[in-house]
Design an enzyme around this catalytic site. Structure first.
Site, PDB file in Angstrom:
ATOM      1  N   ASP A  62       0.835  -1.217   0.000  1.00 27.68           N
ATOM      2  CA  ASP A  62       0.000   0.000   0.000  1.00 27.68           C
ATOM      3  C   ASP A  62       0.867   1.263   0.000  1.00 27.68           C
ATOM      4  OD1 ASP A  62      -2.153  -1.660   0.060  1.00 27.68           O
ATOM      5  OD2 ASP A  62      -2.951  -0.968   1.986  1.00 27.68           O
ATOM      6  N   ALA A  63       1.972   1.226   0.762  1.00 29.18           N
ATOM      7  CA  ALA A  63       2.862   2.395   0.807  1.00 29.18           C
ATOM      8  C   ALA A  63       3.457   2.648  -0.579  1.00 29.18           C
ATOM      9  CB  ALA A  63       3.966   2.177   1.838  1.00 29.18           C
ATOM     10  N   VAL A  64       3.818   1.566  -1.271  1.00 32.00           N
ATOM     11  CA  VAL A  64       4.388   1.716  -2.623  1.00 32.00           C
ATOM     12  C   VAL A  64       3.335   2.292  -3.574  1.00 32.00           C
ATOM     13  CG1 VAL A  64       5.283   0.411  -4.610  1.00 32.00           C
ATOM     14  CG2 VAL A  64       6.131  -0.061  -2.300  1.00 32.00           C
ATOM     15  N   ASP A  99       3.560   0.813  -9.973  1.00 28.72           N
ATOM     16  CA  ASP A  99       2.293   0.113 -10.228  1.00 28.72           C
ATOM     17  C   ASP A  99       2.521  -1.362 -10.578  1.00 28.72           C
ATOM     18  OD1 ASP A  99      -0.433  -0.141 -10.413  1.00 28.72           O
ATOM     19  OD2 ASP A  99      -0.474   0.396 -12.541  1.00 28.72           O
ATOM     20  N   GLY A 103       1.786  -4.736  -6.773  1.00 31.52           N
ATOM     21  CA  GLY A 103       1.103  -6.034  -6.877  1.00 31.52           C
ATOM     22  C   GLY A 103       2.086  -7.188  -6.731  1.00 31.52           C
ATOM     23  N   ARG A 107       1.791 -10.121  -3.983  1.00 28.84           N
ATOM     24  CA  ARG A 107       1.748 -11.552  -4.312  1.00 28.84           C
ATOM     25  C   ARG A 107       2.865 -12.317  -3.622  1.00 28.84           C
ATOM     26  NH1 ARG A 107      -0.166  -9.048  -8.794  1.00 28.84           N
ATOM     27  NH2 ARG A 107       1.857  -8.754  -9.778  1.00 28.84           N
ATOM     28  N   SER A 113      -5.112  -8.424  -1.798  1.00 23.52           N
ATOM     29  CA  SER A 113      -6.435  -8.275  -1.190  1.00 23.52           C
ATOM     30  C   SER A 113      -7.337  -7.459  -2.099  1.00 23.52           C
ATOM     31  CB  SER A 113      -6.308  -7.556   0.160  1.00 23.52           C
ATOM     32  OG  SER A 113      -5.837  -6.235  -0.057  1.00 23.52           O
ATOM     33  N   ASP A 120      -5.193   0.228  -5.674  1.00 23.75           N
ATOM     34  CA  ASP A 120      -4.333   0.269  -6.864  1.00 23.75           C
ATOM     35  C   ASP A 120      -5.080   0.899  -8.042  1.00 23.75           C
ATOM     36  OD1 ASP A 120      -3.245  -0.679  -9.393  1.00 23.75           O
ATOM     37  OD2 ASP A 120      -1.932  -1.980  -8.249  1.00 23.75           O
ATOM     38  N   ASP A 124      -4.582   4.603  -9.752  1.00 27.78           N
ATOM     39  CA  ASP A 124      -4.199   4.658 -11.182  1.00 27.78           C
ATOM     40  C   ASP A 124      -4.960   5.779 -11.884  1.00 27.78           C
ATOM     41  OD1 ASP A 124      -2.555   2.502 -10.924  1.00 27.78           O
ATOM     42  OD2 ASP A 124      -3.867   1.074 -11.947  1.00 27.78           O
TER      43      ASP A 124
HETATM   44  C1  LIG Z   1      13.710   6.648 -27.029  1.00 32.76           C
HETATM   45  C2  LIG Z   1      13.079   6.255 -25.794  1.00 32.76           C
HETATM   46  C3  LIG Z   1      12.573   4.889 -25.896  1.00 32.76           C
HETATM   47  C4  LIG Z   1      12.038   4.463 -24.590  1.00 32.76           C
HETATM   48  C5  LIG Z   1      11.456   3.128 -24.771  1.00 32.76           C
HETATM   49  C6  LIG Z   1      10.684   2.763 -23.582  1.00 32.76           C
HETATM   50  C7  LIG Z   1      10.011   1.495 -23.867  1.00 32.76           C
HETATM   51  C8  LIG Z   1       8.926   1.215 -22.905  1.00 32.76           C
HETATM   52  C9  LIG Z   1       9.451   0.880 -21.572  1.00 32.76           C
HETATM   53  C10 LIG Z   1       8.758   0.282 -20.697  1.00 32.76           C
HETATM   54  C11 LIG Z   1       7.432  -0.209 -20.969  1.00 32.76           C
HETATM   55  C12 LIG Z   1       6.860  -0.763 -19.726  1.00 32.76           C
HETATM   56  C13 LIG Z   1       5.563  -1.387 -20.064  1.00 32.76           C
HETATM   57  C14 LIG Z   1       5.156  -2.327 -18.996  1.00 32.76           C
HETATM   58  C15 LIG Z   1       3.750  -2.669 -19.193  1.00 32.76           C
HETATM   59  C16 LIG Z   1       3.469  -4.058 -18.753  1.00 32.76           C
HETATM   60  C17 LIG Z   1       2.038  -4.328 -18.872  1.00 32.76           C
HETATM   61  C18 LIG Z   1       1.402  -4.241 -17.533  1.00 32.76           C
HETATM   62  O1  LIG Z   1       1.666  -5.031 -16.684  1.00 32.76           O
HETATM   63  O2  LIG Z   1       0.469  -3.251 -17.341  1.00 32.76           O
HETATM   64  C19 LIG Z   1      -0.253  -3.096 -16.117  1.00 32.76           C
HETATM   65  C20 LIG Z   1       0.649  -2.710 -15.012  1.00 32.76           C
HETATM   66  C21 LIG Z   1       0.113  -2.710 -13.626  1.00 32.76           C
HETATM   67  O3  LIG Z   1      -1.169  -3.222 -13.493  1.00 32.76           O
HETATM   68  P1  LIG Z   1      -1.776  -3.566 -12.063  1.00 32.76           P
HETATM   69  O4  LIG Z   1      -1.539  -2.429 -11.135  1.00 32.76           O
HETATM   70  O5  LIG Z   1      -3.177  -4.011 -12.262  1.00 32.76           O
HETATM   71  O6  LIG Z   1      -0.944  -4.848 -11.658  1.00 32.76           O
HETATM   72  P2  LIG Z   1      -0.267  -5.278 -10.326  1.00 32.76           P
HETATM   73  O7  LIG Z   1       0.834  -6.202 -10.697  1.00 32.76           O
HETATM   74  O8  LIG Z   1       0.057  -4.148  -9.440  1.00 32.76           O
HETATM   75  O9  LIG Z   1      -1.399  -6.188  -9.636  1.00 32.76           O
HETATM   76  C22 LIG Z   1      -2.559  -5.625  -9.078  1.00 32.76           C
HETATM   77  C23 LIG Z   1      -3.042  -6.545  -7.982  1.00 32.76           C
HETATM   78  O10 LIG Z   1      -2.085  -6.572  -6.931  1.00 32.76           O
HETATM   79  C24 LIG Z   1      -2.733  -6.559  -5.651  1.00 32.76           C
HETATM   80  N1  LIG Z   1      -2.341  -5.354  -4.896  1.00 32.76           N
HETATM   81  C25 LIG Z   1      -1.855  -4.273  -5.519  1.00 32.76           C
HETATM   82  C26 LIG Z   1      -1.501  -3.149  -4.783  1.00 32.76           C
HETATM   83  C27 LIG Z   1      -1.671  -3.163  -3.391  1.00 32.76           C
HETATM   84  N2  LIG Z   1      -1.329  -2.096  -2.628  1.00 32.76           N
HETATM   85  N3  LIG Z   1      -2.138  -4.250  -2.774  1.00 32.76           N
HETATM   86  C28 LIG Z   1      -2.490  -5.355  -3.509  1.00 32.76           C
HETATM   87  O11 LIG Z   1      -2.944  -6.361  -2.913  1.00 32.76           O
HETATM   88  C29 LIG Z   1      -4.213  -6.641  -5.920  1.00 32.76           C
HETATM   89  O12 LIG Z   1      -4.575  -8.000  -5.968  1.00 32.76           O
HETATM   90  C30 LIG Z   1      -4.318  -6.053  -7.319  1.00 32.76           C
HETATM   91  O13 LIG Z   1      -5.447  -6.524  -8.006  1.00 32.76           O
HETATM   92  O14 LIG Z   1       1.397  -1.564 -15.348  1.00 32.76           O
HETATM   93  C31 LIG Z   1       0.917  -0.365 -15.684  1.00 32.76           C
HETATM   94  O15 LIG Z   1      -0.207  -0.101 -15.962  1.00 32.76           O
HETATM   95  C32 LIG Z   1       1.965   0.657 -15.628  1.00 32.76           C
HETATM   96  C33 LIG Z   1       2.547   0.771 -16.953  1.00 32.76           C
HETATM   97  C34 LIG Z   1       3.887   1.373 -16.838  1.00 32.76           C
HETATM   98  C35 LIG Z   1       4.115   2.215 -18.005  1.00 32.76           C
HETATM   99  C36 LIG Z   1       5.523   2.670 -18.031  1.00 32.76           C
HETATM  100  C37 LIG Z   1       5.616   3.852 -18.869  1.00 32.76           C
HETATM  101  C38 LIG Z   1       7.015   4.245 -19.063  1.00 32.76           C
HETATM  102  C39 LIG Z   1       7.303   4.235 -20.511  1.00 32.76           C
HETATM  103  C40 LIG Z   1       8.190   4.906 -21.113  1.00 32.76           C
HETATM  104  C41 LIG Z   1       9.046   5.922 -20.523  1.00 32.76           C
HETATM  105  C42 LIG Z   1       9.992   6.340 -21.559  1.00 32.76           C
HETATM  106  C43 LIG Z   1      10.827   7.449 -21.117  1.00 32.76           C
HETATM  107  C44 LIG Z   1      11.468   8.005 -22.348  1.00 32.76           C
HETATM  108  C45 LIG Z   1      12.400   9.075 -22.033  1.00 32.76           C
HETATM  109  C46 LIG Z   1      12.985   9.544 -23.324  1.00 32.76           C
HETATM  110  C47 LIG Z   1      14.282  10.152 -23.152  1.00 32.76           C
HETATM  111  C48 LIG Z   1      14.954  10.315 -24.430  1.00 32.76           C
HETATM  112  O1  LIP Z   2      -8.993  -0.792 -17.882  1.00 36.30           O
HETATM  113  P1  LIP Z   2      -7.757  -0.059 -18.261  1.00 36.30           P
HETATM  114  O2  LIP Z   2      -7.691   1.302 -17.652  1.00 36.30           O
HETATM  115  O3  LIP Z   2      -7.411  -0.062 -19.701  1.00 36.30           O
HETATM  116  O4  LIP Z   2      -6.578  -0.949 -17.609  1.00 36.30           O
HETATM  117  C1  LIP Z   2      -5.985  -0.941 -16.386  1.00 36.30           C
HETATM  118  C2  LIP Z   2      -5.462  -2.325 -16.139  1.00 36.30           C
HETATM  119  O5  LIP Z   2      -4.685  -2.760 -17.214  1.00 36.30           O
HETATM  120  C3  LIP Z   2      -4.621  -2.376 -14.904  1.00 36.30           C
HETATM  121  O6  LIP Z   2      -4.201  -3.694 -14.678  1.00 36.30           O
HETATM  122  C4  LIP Z   2      -5.358  -1.802 -13.678  1.00 36.30           C
HETATM  123  O7  LIP Z   2      -4.505  -1.733 -12.556  1.00 36.30           O
HETATM  124  C5  LIP Z   2      -5.871  -0.428 -13.978  1.00 36.30           C
HETATM  125  O8  LIP Z   2      -6.555   0.126 -12.893  1.00 36.30           O
HETATM  126  C6  LIP Z   2      -6.720  -0.396 -15.202  1.00 36.30           C
HETATM  127  O9  LIP Z   2      -7.921  -1.055 -15.006  1.00 36.30           O
HETATM  128 MG    MG Z   3      -0.245  -2.128  -9.444  1.00 42.77          MG
HETATM  129 MG    MG Z   4      -2.513  -0.477 -11.334  1.00 43.85          MG
END
Ligand SMILES: CCCCCCCC/C=C\CCCCCCCC(=O)OC[C@H](COP(=O)(O)OP(=O)(O)OC[C@H]1O[C@@H](n2ccc(N)nc2=O)[C@H](O)[C@@H]1O)OC(=O)CCCCCCC/C=C\CCCCCCCC
Ligand code: LIP
Ligand code: MG
Ligand code: MG
Length: 245
Positions: A62-64, A99, A103, A107, A113, A120, A124
């Site tokens: 939760d803190a994260v 994010d 999770g 896990r 939970s 989460d 978001d």
């Molecule tokens: C030239 C520059 C090129 C740069 C290229 C960059 C390429 C891209 C780089 C990275 C891409 C990263 C993509 C990753 C996506 C993966 C897909 C994904 O997993 O999406 C969803 C997740 C999180 O979803 P969610 O929160 O639902 O999952 P959790 O695993 O957290 O599980 C949730 C369950 O966990 C439990 N829980 C959670 C929290 C809690 N407190 N208690 C709990 O119990 C509970 O059961 C929950 O149900 O990810 C995202 O949505 C985030 C996406 C991240 C996006 C990154 C974006 C950065 C991209 C690019 C930055 C580029 C910088 C460029 C700078 C340029 C300089 C020149």
């Molecule tokens: O529905 P959407 O916004 O495209 O997708 C999202 C999911 O991919 C993610 O896993 C969840 O943590 C977000 O809260 C959100 O639901």
């Molecule tokens: Mg998450």
């Molecule tokens: Mg999320």
């Protein structure tokens, strides 16, 4: 309650929901969009040791979630309205990976939970609003472009509606068995990569500034398409349930 283990992804507890006529579908086992399908497993492997370290230090998931959201919001609202896209993107990127970490920690600790899932997903929405709101503020102010301001607002609103369609559909007992064209990960990666590279314009790199408008248009159109896909899916699932009843 059933436990659904998703390959390379989270373990979700999901209720089996009645669909009329005695049928049941599992909530949570939905088709995923590209990044969730292909990139999540990779990031899970990479981030697992870091998540384990945080747990050993006594940090809670939760803190994260809370710190990651606060950092993303601050990065978006401090830098984007001033047109500092490079530093805004670097700051947001550092925090938004929380994010994936929260999770993962839950896990590993066995503390996943429904409260955590609620926190989460709700936070978001807050981070997303700050990111697209920060960009809209730039175009409404010094960026001086009403059309792109409207496109950024469209990204904000349609992204929230995308999430709402799934949340509301699931709360009504439908599986909402579709992710659609652009899930949150696609919306963020497109926008942040474009904003980060466009920000290099401020360091003298030419011809990169057009990337951000292109990405915003893509996210706006993609999100509207996704809303349509999810609405049609819920309509189909609703009709199937009624027919079965
Ligand atoms: C030239 C520059 C090129 C740069 C290229 C960059 C390429 C891209 C780089 C990275 C891409 C990263 C993509 C990753 C996506 C993966 C897909 C994904 O997993 O999406 C969803 C997740 C999180 O979803 P969610 O929160 O639902 O999952 P959790 O695993 O957290 O599980 C949730 C369950 O966990 C439990 N829980 C959670 C929290 C809690 N407190 N208690 C709990 O119990 C509970 O059961 C929950 O149900 O990810 C995202 O949505 C985030 C996406 C991240 C996006 C990154 C974006 C950065 C991209 C690019 C930055 C580029 C910088 C460029 C700078 C340029 C300089 C020149
Ligand atoms: O529905 P959407 O916004 O495209 O997708 C999202 C999911 O991919 C993610 O896993 C969840 O943590 C977000 O809260 C959100 O639901
Ligand atoms: Mg998450
Ligand atoms: Mg999320």
């Amino acid at each position: 309650m059933d436990t659904i283990v998703q390959p390379g992804g989270p373990i979700r507890s999901a209720a089996r929901r009645p669909l009329g006529g005695g049928g049941f579908r599992e909530i949570g086992a939905v088709r995923k969009a590209m990044l969730n399908k292909y990139a999540r497993a990779f990031f899970t492997r990479v981030l697992t040791p870091f998540a384990a370290l945080l747990l050993r230090w006594g940090v809670s998931p939760d803190a994260v979630t809370l710190i990651g959201t606060a950092g993303s919001v601050a990065g978006a609202l401090v830098f984007f309205p001033r047109g500092e896209f490079f530093w805004g993107t670097i700051t947001i990127t550092l925090f938004i990976f929380s994010d994936l970490v929260d999770g993962n920690m839950a896990r590993q600790a066995g503390t996943s939970s429904r409260w955590g899932a609620f926190l989460d997903s709700t936070l978001d929405r807050v981070a997303d609003a700050a990111i697209f709101g920060g960009l809209a503020l730039w175009y409404a102010g010094q960026g001086d472009n009403e059309l792109l301001c409207a496109v950024a607002i469209c990204c904000l609103a349609s992204g929230q509606v995308v999430s709402y369609t799934k949340a509301r559909g699931e709360s009504l007992g439908f599986p909402v068995d579709v992710s659609g064209l652009v899930e949150r990960a696609e919306r963020l990666v497109l926008t942040l990569v474009a904003a980060g590279v466009a920000g290099l314009h401020g360091f003298g790199v030419p011809y990169v500034e057009w990337l951000l408008p292109v990405a915003l248009w893509l996210v706006a159109v993609g999100s509207l398409v996704t809303v349509g896909q999810r609405m049609l899916t819920v309509r189909r699932e609703s009709r199937e349930a009624e027919a079965a009843a």
